[in-house]
Design a protein around this motif. Structure first.
Motif, PDB file in Angstrom:
ATOM      1  N   ILE A  89       0.868  -1.182   0.000  1.00  0.00           N
ATOM      2  CA  ILE A  89       0.000   0.000   0.000  1.00  0.00           C
ATOM      3  C   ILE A  89       0.900   1.226   0.000  1.00  0.00           C
ATOM      4  O   ILE A  89       1.812   1.315   0.818  1.00  0.00           O
ATOM      5  CB  ILE A  89      -0.904  -0.002   1.246  1.00  0.00           C
ATOM      6  CG1 ILE A  89      -1.855  -1.202   1.224  1.00  0.00           C
ATOM      7  CG2 ILE A  89      -1.696   1.306   1.349  1.00  0.00           C
ATOM      8  CD1 ILE A  89      -2.624  -1.409   2.514  1.00  0.00           C
TER       9      ILE A  89
ATOM     10  N   HIS B 239      -0.277   7.774  -1.584  1.00  0.00           N
ATOM     11  CA  HIS B 239      -1.000   7.354  -0.380  1.00  0.00           C
ATOM     12  C   HIS B 239      -2.376   8.028  -0.319  1.00  0.00           C
ATOM     13  O   HIS B 239      -3.371   7.380   0.042  1.00  0.00           O
ATOM     14  CB  HIS B 239      -0.212   7.690   0.885  1.00  0.00           C
ATOM     15  CG  HIS B 239      -0.960   7.344   2.145  1.00  0.00           C
ATOM     16  ND1 HIS B 239      -1.108   6.053   2.589  1.00  0.00           N
ATOM     17  CD2 HIS B 239      -1.638   8.126   3.027  1.00  0.00           C
ATOM     18  CE1 HIS B 239      -1.832   6.052   3.694  1.00  0.00           C
ATOM     19  NE2 HIS B 239      -2.163   7.299   3.986  1.00  0.00           N
TER      20      HIS B 239
ATOM     21  N   TRP C  91      -4.782   6.242  -2.565  1.00  0.00           N
ATOM     22  CA  TRP C  91      -5.277   5.014  -1.942  1.00  0.00           C
ATOM     23  C   TRP C  91      -6.302   5.345  -0.858  1.00  0.00           C
ATOM     24  O   TRP C  91      -7.372   4.730  -0.793  1.00  0.00           O
ATOM     25  CB  TRP C  91      -4.094   4.239  -1.337  1.00  0.00           C
ATOM     26  CG  TRP C  91      -4.536   3.037  -0.554  1.00  0.00           C
ATOM     27  CD1 TRP C  91      -4.835   1.814  -1.045  1.00  0.00           C
ATOM     28  CD2 TRP C  91      -4.771   2.967   0.870  1.00  0.00           C
ATOM     29  NE1 TRP C  91      -5.232   0.975  -0.026  1.00  0.00           N
ATOM     30  CE2 TRP C  91      -5.203   1.665   1.158  1.00  0.00           C
ATOM     31  CE3 TRP C  91      -4.646   3.887   1.907  1.00  0.00           C
ATOM     32  CZ2 TRP C  91      -5.506   1.241   2.448  1.00  0.00           C
ATOM     33  CZ3 TRP C  91      -4.955   3.478   3.197  1.00  0.00           C
ATOM     34  CH2 TRP C  91      -5.375   2.171   3.460  1.00  0.00           C
ATOM     35  N   ARG C  92      -5.973   6.333  -0.041  1.00  0.00           N
ATOM     36  CA  ARG C  92      -6.855   6.685   1.075  1.00  0.00           C
ATOM     37  C   ARG C  92      -8.202   7.182   0.583  1.00  0.00           C
ATOM     38  O   ARG C  92      -9.254   6.824   1.131  1.00  0.00           O
ATOM     39  CB  ARG C  92      -6.165   7.736   1.950  1.00  0.00           C
ATOM     40  CG  ARG C  92      -6.791   7.892   3.320  1.00  0.00           C
ATOM     41  CD  ARG C  92      -5.968   8.851   4.170  1.00  0.00           C
ATOM     42  NE  ARG C  92      -6.597   9.063   5.446  1.00  0.00           N
ATOM     43  CZ  ARG C  92      -6.285   8.430   6.573  1.00  0.00           C
ATOM     44  NH1 ARG C  92      -5.339   7.517   6.581  1.00  0.00           N
ATOM     45  NH2 ARG C  92      -6.906   8.703   7.706  1.00  0.00           N
TER      46      ARG C  92
ATOM     47  N   VAL D 148     -10.519   4.353  -0.411  1.00  0.00           N
ATOM     48  CA  VAL D 148     -11.024   3.493   0.661  1.00  0.00           C
ATOM     49  C   VAL D 148     -11.894   4.244   1.663  1.00  0.00           C
ATOM     50  O   VAL D 148     -12.886   3.707   2.178  1.00  0.00           O
ATOM     51  CB  VAL D 148      -9.837   2.806   1.383  1.00  0.00           C
ATOM     52  CG1 VAL D 148     -10.327   1.944   2.532  1.00  0.00           C
ATOM     53  CG2 VAL D 148      -9.029   1.960   0.402  1.00  0.00           C
TER      54      VAL D 148
ATOM     55  N   LEU E 139     -14.102  -1.174  -5.032  1.00  0.00           N
ATOM     56  CA  LEU E 139     -12.776  -0.791  -5.502  1.00  0.00           C
ATOM     57  C   LEU E 139     -12.482  -1.390  -6.873  1.00  0.00           C
ATOM     58  O   LEU E 139     -11.891  -0.746  -7.740  1.00  0.00           O
ATOM     59  CB  LEU E 139     -11.710  -1.232  -4.493  1.00  0.00           C
ATOM     60  CG  LEU E 139     -11.716  -0.522  -3.141  1.00  0.00           C
ATOM     61  CD1 LEU E 139     -10.675  -1.131  -2.210  1.00  0.00           C
ATOM     62  CD2 LEU E 139     -11.471   0.975  -3.301  1.00  0.00           C
TER      63      LEU E 139
ATOM     64  N   LEU F  85      -6.918   0.896  -7.919  1.00  0.00           N
ATOM     65  CA  LEU F  85      -5.843   0.200  -7.244  1.00  0.00           C
ATOM     66  C   LEU F  85      -5.361  -0.992  -8.060  1.00  0.00           C
ATOM     67  O   LEU F  85      -6.154  -1.714  -8.655  1.00  0.00           O
ATOM     68  CB  LEU F  85      -6.322  -0.283  -5.869  1.00  0.00           C
ATOM     69  CG  LEU F  85      -6.894   0.780  -4.922  1.00  0.00           C
ATOM     70  CD1 LEU F  85      -7.190   0.155  -3.561  1.00  0.00           C
ATOM     71  CD2 LEU F  85      -5.955   1.965  -4.771  1.00  0.00           C
TER      72      LEU F  85
ATOM     73  N   GLU G  26      -2.174  -3.921  -4.562  1.00  0.00           N
ATOM     74  CA  GLU G  26      -2.739  -2.967  -3.604  1.00  0.00           C
ATOM     75  C   GLU G  26      -4.078  -3.468  -3.080  1.00  0.00           C
ATOM     76  O   GLU G  26      -4.388  -3.316  -1.895  1.00  0.00           O
ATOM     77  CB  GLU G  26      -2.925  -1.600  -4.269  1.00  0.00           C
ATOM     78  CG  GLU G  26      -1.629  -0.891  -4.596  1.00  0.00           C
ATOM     79  CD  GLU G  26      -1.849   0.417  -5.336  1.00  0.00           C
ATOM     80  OE1 GLU G  26      -1.072   1.364  -5.115  1.00  0.00           O
ATOM     81  OE2 GLU G  26      -2.806   0.509  -6.133  1.00  0.00           O
ATOM     82  N   LEU G  27      -4.877  -4.076  -3.964  1.00  0.00           N
ATOM     83  CA  LEU G  27      -6.176  -4.603  -3.545  1.00  0.00           C
ATOM     84  C   LEU G  27      -6.005  -5.728  -2.528  1.00  0.00           C
ATOM     85  O   LEU G  27      -6.709  -5.778  -1.508  1.00  0.00           O
ATOM     86  CB  LEU G  27      -6.966  -5.111  -4.755  1.00  0.00           C
ATOM     87  CG  LEU G  27      -7.594  -4.041  -5.644  1.00  0.00           C
ATOM     88  CD1 LEU G  27      -8.038  -4.653  -6.967  1.00  0.00           C
ATOM     89  CD2 LEU G  27      -8.781  -3.390  -4.942  1.00  0.00           C
TER      90      LEU G  27
ATOM     91  N   THR H 113      -4.811  -4.226   0.674  1.00  0.00           N
ATOM     92  CA  THR H 113      -5.894  -3.467   1.302  1.00  0.00           C
ATOM     93  C   THR H 113      -6.852  -4.400   2.028  1.00  0.00           C
ATOM     94  O   THR H 113      -7.242  -4.152   3.181  1.00  0.00           O
ATOM     95  CB  THR H 113      -6.658  -2.644   0.247  1.00  0.00           C
ATOM     96  OG1 THR H 113      -5.769  -1.703  -0.346  1.00  0.00           O
ATOM     97  CG2 THR H 113      -7.841  -1.906   0.867  1.00  0.00           C
TER      98      THR H 113
ATOM     99  N   LEU I  61      -7.214  -4.222   6.089  1.00  0.00           N
ATOM    100  CA  LEU I  61      -8.498  -3.884   6.703  1.00  0.00           C
ATOM    101  C   LEU I  61      -9.027  -5.033   7.549  1.00  0.00           C
ATOM    102  O   LEU I  61      -9.639  -4.822   8.596  1.00  0.00           O
ATOM    103  CB  LEU I  61      -9.514  -3.496   5.621  1.00  0.00           C
ATOM    104  CG  LEU I  61      -9.221  -2.180   4.890  1.00  0.00           C
ATOM    105  CD1 LEU I  61     -10.214  -1.967   3.758  1.00  0.00           C
ATOM    106  CD2 LEU I  61      -9.261  -0.997   5.854  1.00  0.00           C
TER     107      LEU I  61
END
Length: 406
Positions: free
Chosen positions: A93, A100, A103-104, A107, A218, A229, A233-234, A237, A241
């Motif tokens: 990530i 960043h 990405w943020r 999500v 996503l 993503l 990254e997925l 993530t 999480l």
């Protein structure tokens, strides 16, 4: 290896004599040694911050990064990879800058106040069901096993669209990823591979049969915009999480209830005045003396904190829990004041990397407390508070069990 005040470097995390009380060392460090040299479980050195202003400054300063995979960064755990802050999951990530934030943004829309409001009835219904099951089995009961662990697992699994029937797997994978000293490198590596394979398979299935969940969303936004993503990254993530969404909240539910029951007057105050639930949750977060490791940061250039110059390449550990007991920031910091307001604690961090899921955690903690107060006003600890045992060997702090009766 010595601290700036000439004393031998402390081993970190600093042990405490009881599960709910802070180490006595925190107060001394805040007063006498705000930038202290500590030895991590890996054997590497880091600089520990314990004052409120210093911790908030570093967490809010973009120069202090999460790039714990830098060649000269301290390894956290005693495993080869250095642990969850150093390994490939952390780096899959994007950890800094615009990447960043990209990405943020992708999500965070799943953790808005509006969405939490929509989730709340389901969280309340599941809490009621788990308490029903606990009552059917009778007391004494372990509140952690009966309620504190299964509720956040159910919530985050629902959010991600993964079956909560796999919760025992998630628990083991989480524990190994959050390892400080509990697991061997072989066990950690095997669990990381299994977890990544599981999440890759889950995401592949979502491509074929999407649902109304975060990962499907996503995937959909990535397809619609030609961006979004990347696969790595997925997967990361989903893993991050799943770990953060259940492990920390599950432990915090147990600690919150234990803190409130450790001094019966606190519980009785809430039974009499349930309007204090929200502020009591915030105070439990501030007062938590057993949060785990804290937040490490890496500085790639010289920087000054509390009058001390930290040379480039320094790994800094921010103890939010020690900062939350700082008398200069909180009047009566060593007292649990259920109606405390304002309460600008640092339990969820600060700055651009503050906890993404804090609205969800707050919602779960508030719901659990509301339902327990209504259903079990006579709830009490089934052991003396000083006999509660800390969870050992993991990045996160918690209690091994929370024995209760009613």
């Amino acid at each position: 290896m010595e601290q700036s005040d000439g004393q031998q470097a402390l081993n970190y995390p600093i042990p405490s004599t009881t599960a709910l009380e802070p180490p006595a060392e925190w107060a001394r460090l805040r007063q006498q040694c705000p930038v202290a040299t500590v030895t991590l479980p890996s054997g590497d050195s880091a600089s520990l911050l314990t004052r409120y202003d210093d911790v908030k400054q570093v967490l809010s300063d973009p120069r202090f990064t999460r790039l714990l995979n830098a060649d000269d960064a301290a390894r956290i755990s005693d495993s080869d990879s250095g642990g969850v802050f150093n390994d490939s999951l952390a780096t899959a990530i994007p950890q800094a800058g615009e990447e960043h934030q990209r990405w943020r943004r992708a999500v965070v829309k799943w953790f808005t106040a509006k969405r939490m409001g929509a989730l709340r009835p389901g969280i309340e219904a599941m809490t009621e069901q788990l308490i029903d099951d606990m009552l059917d089995r009778g007391h004494p009961a372990d509140l952690k096993t009966a309620l504190a662990f299964p509720l956040p697992v159910w919530v985050i699994c629902d959010l991600l669209g993964v079956p909560d029937s796999d919760r025992d797997k998630f628990a083991y994978w989480s524990d190994t990823m959050l390892n400080l000293t509990r697991y061997t490198q072989g066990e950690v590596a095997a669990a990381q591979t299994e977890f990544a394979d599981y999440m890759s398979g889950h995401i592949a299935a979502k491509r074929t049969r999407p649902g109304d969940d975060l990962l499907s969303s996503l995937l959909d936004s990535a397809g619609a915009q030609g961006g979004g993503l990347a696969d790595g990254e997925l997967v990361a993530t989903g893993q991050a999480l799943l770990i953060a969404g259940h492990e920390t909240t599950a432990n915090m539910i147990g600690k919150m209830v234990a803190m409130l029951l450790a001094d019966r007057r606190r519980w009785e105050q809430l039974v009499q005045d349930r309007s204090l639930v929200r502020s009591a949750v915030e105070e439990a977060l501030r007062f938590d003396a057993n949060p785990g490791f804290g937040m490490p940061r890496y500085i790639g250039e010289d920087a000054e904190v509390a009058g001390t110059v930290l040379p480039r390449g320094t790994t800094v550990v921010c103890s939010m829990a020690a900062a939350n007991r700082d008398e200069s920031a909180f009047g009566g910091a060593e007292e649990m004041v259920l109606g405390r307001s304002p309460n600008a604690h640092l339990a969820f961090g600060a700055g651009a990397h503050s906890c993404l899921g804090q609205a969800l955690a707050r919602t779960e903690l508030q719901v659990v407390l509301e339902v327990l107060l209504r259903r079990l006003p006579s709830l009490e600890l089934a052991v003396a508070a000083e006999d509660l045992r800390r969870l050992e060997g993991l990045v996160v702090g918690g209690l091994s069990e929370v024995p209760v009766r009613w």
